[in-house]
Motif scaffolding. Sequence first.
Motif, PDB file in Angstrom:
ATOM      1  N   SER A  85      13.820  -2.491  26.302  1.00 52.45           N
ATOM      2  CA  SER A  85      12.945  -2.154  27.356  1.00 52.45           C
ATOM      3  C   SER A  85      12.398  -0.784  27.370  1.00 52.45           C
ATOM      4  CB  SER A  85      13.822  -2.318  28.809  1.00 52.45           C
ATOM      5  OG  SER A  85      14.467  -3.626  28.815  1.00 52.45           O
ATOM      6  N   GLN A  86      12.845   0.207  26.858  1.00 50.81           N
ATOM      7  CA  GLN A  86      12.331   1.424  26.644  1.00 50.81           C
ATOM      8  C   GLN A  86      11.200   1.343  25.571  1.00 50.81           C
ATOM      9  OE1 GLN A  86      15.621   0.605  26.559  1.00 50.81           O
ATOM     10  NE2 GLN A  86      16.819   2.592  27.159  1.00 50.81           N
ATOM     11  N   ALA A  87      11.219   0.508  24.624  1.00 49.37           N
ATOM     12  CA  ALA A  87      10.002   0.420  23.699  1.00 49.37           C
ATOM     13  C   ALA A  87       9.057  -0.331  24.292  1.00 49.37           C
ATOM     14  CB  ALA A  87      10.507  -0.222  22.231  1.00 49.37           C
ATOM     15  N   ALA A  88       9.446  -1.432  24.792  1.00 51.50           N
ATOM     16  CA  ALA A  88       8.419  -2.157  25.530  1.00 51.50           C
ATOM     17  C   ALA A  88       7.508  -1.398  26.423  1.00 51.50           C
ATOM     18  CB  ALA A  88       8.843  -3.389  25.866  1.00 51.50           C
ATOM     19  N   ALA A  89       8.266  -0.527  27.268  1.00 49.70           N
ATOM     20  CA  ALA A  89       7.554   0.458  28.149  1.00 49.70           C
ATOM     21  C   ALA A  89       6.559   1.357  27.959  1.00 49.70           C
ATOM     22  CB  ALA A  89       8.462   1.026  29.261  1.00 49.70           C
ATOM     23  N   LEU A  90       6.664   1.635  26.528  1.00 47.75           N
ATOM     24  CA  LEU A  90       5.892   2.760  26.035  1.00 47.75           C
ATOM     25  C   LEU A  90       4.209   2.365  26.089  1.00 47.75           C
ATOM     26  CD1 LEU A  90       7.500   4.030  22.829  1.00 47.75           C
ATOM     27  CD2 LEU A  90       7.380   5.212  25.007  1.00 47.75           C
TER      28      LEU A  90
ATOM     29  N   ARG B 239       7.389   5.570  17.517  1.00 49.28           N
ATOM     30  CA  ARG B 239       7.925   5.922  18.522  1.00 49.28           C
ATOM     31  C   ARG B 239       8.705   4.731  19.207  1.00 49.28           C
ATOM     32  NH1 ARG B 239       3.383   9.180  21.871  1.00 49.28           N
ATOM     33  NH2 ARG B 239       3.730  11.267  20.728  1.00 49.28           N
ATOM     34  N   ALA B 240       8.181   3.544  19.281  1.00 50.69           N
ATOM     35  CA  ALA B 240       8.782   2.270  19.840  1.00 50.69           C
ATOM     36  C   ALA B 240       9.929   1.729  18.808  1.00 50.69           C
ATOM     37  CB  ALA B 240       7.724   1.082  19.912  1.00 50.69           C
ATOM     38  N   VAL B 241       9.412   1.779  17.491  1.00 52.59           N
ATOM     39  CA  VAL B 241      10.459   1.303  16.578  1.00 52.59           C
ATOM     40  C   VAL B 241      11.983   2.288  16.790  1.00 52.59           C
ATOM     41  CG1 VAL B 241      10.976   1.002  14.079  1.00 52.59           C
ATOM     42  CG2 VAL B 241       8.896   0.107  15.220  1.00 52.59           C
ATOM     43  N   ASP B 242      11.439   3.325  16.651  1.00 52.46           N
ATOM     44  CA  ASP B 242      12.570   4.607  16.863  1.00 52.46           C
ATOM     45  C   ASP B 242      13.620   4.375  18.010  1.00 52.46           C
ATOM     46  OD1 ASP B 242      11.706   5.577  14.281  1.00 52.46           O
ATOM     47  OD2 ASP B 242      10.967   7.364  15.292  1.00 52.46           O
ATOM     48  N   LEU B 243      13.018   3.502  18.924  1.00 53.49           N
ATOM     49  CA  LEU B 243      13.945   3.545  20.322  1.00 53.49           C
ATOM     50  C   LEU B 243      14.806   2.328  19.978  1.00 53.49           C
ATOM     51  CD1 LEU B 243      11.249   4.161  23.076  1.00 53.49           C
ATOM     52  CD2 LEU B 243      13.373   5.473  22.479  1.00 53.49           C
ATOM     53  N   ILE B 244      14.489   1.536  19.204  1.00 57.00           N
ATOM     54  CA  ILE B 244      15.218  -0.030  18.959  1.00 57.00           C
ATOM     55  C   ILE B 244      16.472   0.221  18.119  1.00 57.00           C
ATOM     56  CG2 ILE B 244      14.907  -2.411  18.105  1.00 57.00           C
ATOM     57  CD1 ILE B 244      12.095  -2.206  18.974  1.00 57.00           C
TER      58      ILE B 244
END
Length: 411
Positions: A342-347, A392-397
Amino acid sequence: MARRALIMIEGHPRGSGLLYLRAAERLGLHPIVLSADPAQYDYIAAEGVEAIRVNTDSLDPLIRECSRLGGIYDIAGITCASEKFCATVAKLCRYFDLPGPDPASIERCRDKFTQRQLLAKAGVPVPAYRVAANSTDVEIAAAEIGLPVILKPAVGSGSRGVRLCRNVDELAEHTTYLLGGKHVWQYSPRILVEEFAQGPLYGAEIMGKEVIGISPADFGPPPHFVLRGLTFPALLTNDEHERIADVSLSCLRALGLGWGPANIEVRWTKLGPVVIEVNPRLAGTPTPQMVELACGLDLITEHIKLAIGEESNLRRSRSQTAAARFLIPDREGILDCIGGYSQAAALTGVAEVKFYVEPKAPIVRKDNIEDCIGHVIAASSSCAQAKVILQRAVDLIDLSIMPFPTFGEQE
């Protein structure tokens, strides 16, 4: 008046199939999927799409089913989202006098050895190559070309069975794998042995006879070729873009293509562009989404429009860069959970985060496209910024993978 229908031969489990169905509905068409096992595509039931079980490996049952449906619907077109069925679709279109590519051209293109012969005859630069049916043939071919070489099935996709062989031991090992019963052959076993053309790989996306754009591809470490990331469009000089585009269009002429979509893979070597593969189809997910994000062009919709006899519109409406990363687990086991989704998708700038598997699914390395269990796409006005957002998104997953249970742990 009968409802206009678009018949899809099979689907695609990783996204393109669903995109085709939704695009058909936006065009006012009633999509119908013909499949040997409709249940393998979970989106069919979720979308409430009409699906009919039929043997899709044989032309006659498909002709009978399409004829039956023609008595109920106005069949506007027939298409597919999977390379395996491109030739079948072409034959059906020819049989029912519907728009489509030349069946013979598609079949020649799908056989990589025949494809190489036609390209070389037309003067298109390709790696040195031989075809082999047994281990002795492989050894002779590799000796003639010179190590390292690439071994791959003459017919196939998704890097299945493709390997770089850097020495005689790797050559013997992969030959045994291909011919020893572990590799699943679509047709009779034939191995393409080819020179390892070294240099960055680019994919040219084509609709009809127009090059829509070119994208660089990032692969994992050798000896396998597991796709890890894409960017669209590529940062090329005008000369580089023109040379790749020219050689790509030469491929169409040599193979009798030029109707509908094509994806052409080229390596930029010290001698310039060398053609690795010509695919008579759209590139798979997430390339269509990236093209739409980058230039506002929905290639799937435009492909369907061609399939139903309408004129495509290839006008760009925006200018951005899209970058994608495939999510590839670093180990085998059971996918316990997926964190940070969810955090990655919200960026801001992230266009899509998609997984192809659910938690508790087994993760088994196959050293091909099937190792990818999801993807992330980001877009921005600059290439550098798109890549920053993507990272950034990949790092959150976080993929939590548990070891496979041992025999004593199983109930």
